[in-house]
Design an enzyme around this catalytic site. Structure first.
Site, PDB file in Angstrom:
ATOM      1  CB  CYS A   1      21.531  35.836   8.826  1.00 10.55           C
ATOM      2  SG  CYS A   1      21.575  34.594  10.109  1.00 10.55           S
TER       3      CYS A   1
ATOM      4  CB  CYS B   1      17.022  37.189  17.416  1.00 14.98           C
ATOM      5  SG  CYS B   1      17.708  38.669  16.714  1.00 14.98           S
TER       6      CYS B   1
END
Lengths: 145, 388
Positions: A105, A36
């Site tokens: 994030c 990712c």
């Protein structure tokens, strides 16, 4: 200078606080994977149920590094319970907001913190953080399929 | 602050001559090219003169050129145009895994419309094997689409070898030449392609204008329906200033291309060699030899591309990356994955694309700043365990 990020995000990105490893941490959190594109490690020192120090290492984009930096700043001096109340939204808000595509994030920073507290609780009480999900589950939740 | 632009593959600054040539077409020469009065005919004449200039660059006849709004539209016109024109003959289309999204996503759409699409693998340098194309062709194959040079890694495909096969098999061949027109030779006869797509803003022309070369005798169904412009192949009033700009850019490209390619190849090699020698555990993506003269693509281990881009930007250097984090998507570049890069290396890629204004000093500046940025980011990476 034009940037997709707020001044505060750029400040924490260019001059991250609390970067580095910690010797003998009381709790270590490790989340994310190379697939990712974001990996975070968080280390905490705990004394009398209070987080006295926090450090991080992050492989990731500007938002990932800035949220790691801000999260470690926010939890220092807080009790475990107070630290657990530091959500990804609170971290993003403290940074003056993140672009929508970058919110995932900030979730990773929250998970890194929970993972570090989970580790600390396991070491001290033998039981981890109730309801804490290991990384692979989080990954799907954060990034979808 | 010093600003160094190394993202010419994304877009280029217009030649001053292009801007000057376009200006009158915004104010003085504003007639509709379809009108028969003088106002219209002046505009019409300018379009046809631009078409001739572009035809010279491609070595084709002017009537084989259709102006479009972009490279993307040119690609779409070629793919959908052929697919629908030949749907009674067959429904199979062959392409590669490293095409631009303008091709891949258009073919994905066609896939949903009953067409069958085969995506061929490329090797570690990004080359498709022409023999794989030969083996993939079946009686229902109507079209092959393979890009001339890849926008990310700069690898130049063996287009001539592919066209030998498509000619032999009687299958139409389209190439996306957005990265090559005006940079390396794009003689359509030598290449042997039936269709070739290009975009003006990649060759120092304006944005909002592109073109598709369609070989005489190749039937396509238009994408945009309306008036009879572009010989019925693309309706809508022409973007006259844009077309004029593209024409001038094509003329200058024809004269200057070779000179630029020599300078840029030298600077490109200086940058590649400099990065590989100054930064440990860095590697080049794409072919070292059959590569665009202006493309540098490297992977730098243990760190992520967007964070490198932001740091470079703070130093005034503009570059690109194949990392997911910069694109808003969550997957790294499909091109870097197709050449077999591991996720972290794809996330840790940087693209520098050079251009006519790039100097040796610019490259020296990048080679001074980049290693410092890499050291800083590696120091905070949980993947980096010190120098090997």
């Amino acid at each position: 200078m034009a940037s997709p990020y707020s001044t505060k995000v750029m400040d924490h990105f260019m001059h991250p606080r609390n970067v580095g490893e910690m010797e003998n941490p009381d709790g270590t959190g490790h989340v994310g994977n190379p697939t990712c594109g974001d990996i975070m490690e968080m280390y905490i020192k705990v004394k009398d149920n209070v987080i006295t120090d926090a450090k991080f290492k992050t492989f990731g984009c500007g938002a990932a590094i800035a949220t790691s930096s801000m999260a470690t700043e926010m939890i220092k001096g807080k009790t475990i319970d107070e630290a657990l109340a530091v959500t990804n939204k609170a971290v993003a808000e403290a940074l003056g907001g993140l672009p929508a595509v970058k919110m995932h994030c900030s979730v990773l920073a929250e998970e890194a913190l929970q993972s570090a507290i989970d580790d600390y609780l396991k070491k001290t009480t033998g039981k981890g953080l109730p309801g804490f999900k290991p990384h692979d589950d989080i990954h799907e939740e954060v990034h979808g399929n | 602050m010093k600003r160094i632009y190394l993202d010419y593959a994304a877009s280029t600054p217009l030649y001053p001559e292009v801007v000057e040539a376009m200006k009158p077409f915004y104010s003085e020469i504003y007639g509709n090219p379809s009108s028969i009065h003088q106002f219209g005919q002046e505009a019409k004449k300018a379009i046809e003169s631009a078409r001739e200039k572009l035809a010279e660059l491609l070595s084709c006849s002017p009537e084989e050129i259709v102006f479009t709004s972009s490279g993307t539209e040119a690609d779409n016109l070629a793919l959908e145009g052929i697919a629908y024109a030949k749907k009674n003959k067959g429904n199979h289309i062959i392409t590669t895994k490293i095409e631009h999204h303008a091709v891949l996503h258009c073919l994905k759409f066609l896939g949903g419309q009953g067409f069958e699409v085969t995506h061929l693998d490329v090797n570690k340098d990004g080359f498709v094997n022409p023999e794989d194309i030969r083996s993939a062709i079946k009686p229902s194959t109507i079209l092959v689409s393979a890009m001339h040079a890849n926008n990310e890694i700069g690898t130049i495909q063996p287009i001539k070898e592919i066209s030998k096969i498509t000619k032999e098999k009687g299958v139409a061949f389209h190439t996306d030449a957005v990265q090559t027109v005006g940079h390396i030779e794009t003689n359509v006869t030598k290449l042997g392609v039936d269709m070739l797509a290009l975009s003006a803003h990649k060759l120092y022309g304006p944005k909002g204008i592109g073109a598709l070369y369609i070989r005489k005798g190749t039937k396509i169904i238009p994408l945009i329906h309306g008036g009879a412009q572009e010989r019925g192949r693309r309706a809508s009033t022409e973007n006259v200033p844009g077309i004029v700009g593209l024409g001038v850019a094509a003329k200058i490209a024809k004269d200057k291309m070779q000179e630029f390619a020599i300078t840029q190849t030298e600077l490109k090699n200086m940058l590649i060699d400099g990065i590989l020698s100054k930064i440990k555990e860095s590697s080049i993506n794409g072919s070292r030899n059959d590569r665009l003269p202006n493309n540098v693509n490297v992977s730098i281990k243990y760190i992520e591309g967007e964070s490198m881009l932001l740091n470079l930007d703070m130093e005034g250097i503009a570059a690109g990356t194949g990392s997911a984090c910069s694109s808003g998507s969550l997957d790294p570049s499909h091109v870097l994955m197709a050449i077999g890069l591991k996720h972290e290396l794809a996330h840790g890629s940087l693209r520098f694309s050079l251009g006519r204004l790039t100097t040796k000093k610019d490259i020296e500046y990048v080679l001074e700043k980049l290693p410092q940025i890499v050291n800083k980011l590696r120091a905070m990476s949980p993947l980096y365990k010190g120098e090997k």
